[in-house]
Scaffold this motif. Structure first.
Motif, PDB file in Angstrom:
ATOM      1  N   ALA A   1       0.823  -1.202   0.000  1.00  0.00           N
ATOM      2  CA  ALA A   1       0.000   0.000   0.000  1.00  0.00           C
ATOM      3  C   ALA A   1       0.859   1.254   0.000  1.00  0.00           C
ATOM      4  O   ALA A   1       2.014   1.226   0.430  1.00  0.00           O
ATOM      5  CB  ALA A   1      -0.915   0.016   1.217  1.00  0.00           C
ATOM      6  N   ILE A   2       0.265   2.328  -0.485  1.00  0.00           N
ATOM      7  CA  ILE A   2       0.835   3.659  -0.350  1.00  0.00           C
ATOM      8  C   ILE A   2      -0.208   4.501   0.369  1.00  0.00           C
ATOM      9  O   ILE A   2      -1.318   4.689  -0.131  1.00  0.00           O
ATOM     10  CB  ILE A   2       1.183   4.292  -1.702  1.00  0.00           C
ATOM     11  N   ILE A   3       0.135   4.958   1.547  1.00  0.00           N
ATOM     12  CA  ILE A   3      -0.742   5.862   2.289  1.00  0.00           C
ATOM     13  C   ILE A   3      -0.413   7.268   1.813  1.00  0.00           C
ATOM     14  O   ILE A   3       0.730   7.712   1.910  1.00  0.00           O
ATOM     15  CB  ILE A   3      -0.528   5.710   3.805  1.00  0.00           C
ATOM     16  N   SER A   4      -1.399   7.957   1.261  1.00  0.00           N
ATOM     17  CA  SER A   4      -1.158   9.299   0.725  1.00  0.00           C
ATOM     18  C   SER A   4      -1.324  10.379   1.781  1.00  0.00           C
ATOM     19  O   SER A   4      -0.628  11.387   1.747  1.00  0.00           O
ATOM     20  CB  SER A   4      -2.079   9.578  -0.460  1.00  0.00           C
ATOM     21  N   ASN A   5      -2.241  10.174   2.723  1.00  0.00           N
ATOM     22  CA  ASN A   5      -2.385  11.134   3.814  1.00  0.00           C
ATOM     23  C   ASN A   5      -3.167  10.520   4.960  1.00  0.00           C
ATOM     24  O   ASN A   5      -3.894   9.540   4.777  1.00  0.00           O
ATOM     25  CB  ASN A   5      -3.039  12.440   3.338  1.00  0.00           C
ATOM     26  N   ILE A   6      -2.969  11.102   6.128  1.00  0.00           N
ATOM     27  CA  ILE A   6      -3.725  10.731   7.327  1.00  0.00           C
ATOM     28  C   ILE A   6      -4.267  12.026   7.911  1.00  0.00           C
ATOM     29  O   ILE A   6      -3.522  12.978   8.116  1.00  0.00           O
ATOM     30  CB  ILE A   6      -2.845  10.004   8.368  1.00  0.00           C
ATOM     31  N   ARG A   7      -5.575  12.056   8.152  1.00  0.00           N
ATOM     32  CA  ARG A   7      -6.213  13.239   8.735  1.00  0.00           C
ATOM     33  C   ARG A   7      -6.578  12.943  10.183  1.00  0.00           C
ATOM     34  O   ARG A   7      -7.191  11.915  10.473  1.00  0.00           O
ATOM     35  CB  ARG A   7      -7.480  13.597   7.957  1.00  0.00           C
ATOM     36  N   PHE A   8      -6.197  13.849  11.056  1.00  0.00           N
ATOM     37  CA  PHE A   8      -6.497  13.726  12.481  1.00  0.00           C
ATOM     38  C   PHE A   8      -7.422  14.866  12.890  1.00  0.00           C
ATOM     39  O   PHE A   8      -7.142  16.026  12.593  1.00  0.00           O
ATOM     40  CB  PHE A   8      -5.214  13.810  13.321  1.00  0.00           C
ATOM     41  N   TYR A   9      -8.509  14.527  13.561  1.00  0.00           N
ATOM     42  CA  TYR A   9      -9.399  15.553  14.113  1.00  0.00           C
ATOM     43  C   TYR A   9      -9.319  15.497  15.627  1.00  0.00           C
ATOM     44  O   TYR A   9      -9.553  14.467  16.239  1.00  0.00           O
ATOM     45  CB  TYR A   9     -10.851  15.349  13.668  1.00  0.00           C
ATOM     46  N   ASN A  10      -8.983  16.642  16.218  1.00  0.00           N
ATOM     47  CA  ASN A  10      -8.884  16.760  17.660  1.00  0.00           C
ATOM     48  C   ASN A  10     -10.050  17.609  18.144  1.00  0.00           C
ATOM     49  O   ASN A  10     -10.022  18.826  18.046  1.00  0.00           O
ATOM     50  CB  ASN A  10      -7.548  17.412  18.032  1.00  0.00           C
ATOM     51  N   GLY A  11     -11.083  16.976  18.644  1.00  0.00           N
ATOM     52  CA  GLY A  11     -12.255  17.684  19.142  1.00  0.00           C
ATOM     53  C   GLY A  11     -12.190  17.991  20.620  1.00  0.00           C
ATOM     54  O   GLY A  11     -13.175  18.406  21.219  1.00  0.00           O
ATOM     55  N   THR A  12     -11.037  17.795  21.213  1.00  0.00           N
ATOM     56  CA  THR A  12     -10.880  18.042  22.646  1.00  0.00           C
ATOM     57  C   THR A  12     -10.421  19.472  22.885  1.00  0.00           C
ATOM     58  O   THR A  12     -10.083  20.204  21.961  1.00  0.00           O
ATOM     59  CB  THR A  12      -9.853  17.074  23.269  1.00  0.00           C
ATOM     60  N   GLY A  13     -10.337  19.854  24.119  1.00  0.00           N
ATOM     61  CA  GLY A  13      -9.861  21.180  24.489  1.00  0.00           C
ATOM     62  C   GLY A  13      -8.361  21.244  24.673  1.00  0.00           C
ATOM     63  O   GLY A  13      -7.825  22.293  25.033  1.00  0.00           O
ATOM     64  N   ALA A  14      -7.659  20.146  24.412  1.00  0.00           N
ATOM     65  CA  ALA A  14      -6.209  20.107  24.637  1.00  0.00           C
ATOM     66  C   ALA A  14      -5.470  19.801  23.338  1.00  0.00           C
ATOM     67  O   ALA A  14      -5.840  18.893  22.597  1.00  0.00           O
ATOM     68  CB  ALA A  14      -5.873  19.031  25.667  1.00  0.00           C
TER      69      ALA A  14
END
Length: 104
Positions: A31-44
């Motif tokens: 596989a080739i991973i082209s991107n990883i998106r992280f969502y941080n919905g916390t206050g920190a």
């Protein structure tokens, strides 16, 4: 071998302070991973440590800063051969999406 474009993984609530397998190539896949998106919905704000495991060897490839209440995109391509995996470790619970191509 055909190349399949697919969402490699989408997950809600990555476990904090644990090695979360983001994607693992099977015994007959690469596989080739082209991107990883992280969502941080916390206050920190937090950092995500990305590690690639090839055989018995694990190597940290990046530390990604993810501010609170934002989406951060890691755009560096990661190439995986059969039985290799990418893991992420962070101090808070995050949502993530892994995009790329898989060859089966």
């Amino acid at each position: 071998m055909p190349i399949t474009f697919k969402l490699l993984k989408a997950t809600k609530a990555m476990t904090a302070n644990a090695a979360n397998v983001m994607y693992s190539a099977g015994p007959t896949n690469s596989a080739i991973i082209s991107n990883i998106r992280f969502y941080n919905g916390t206050g920190a704000s937090t950092n995500v440590d990305l590690t690639v495991t090839k055989g018995a060897t694990a190597a940290k490839i990046a530390r990604v800063a993810v501010p609170n209440n934002t989406v951060t995109v890691f755009n560096t391509e990661i190439t995986l051969n059969s039985n290799e995996k990418v893991e992420a470790n962070t101090a808070v619970t995050l949502d993530c999406v892994v995009c790329g191509v898989e060859r089966t």
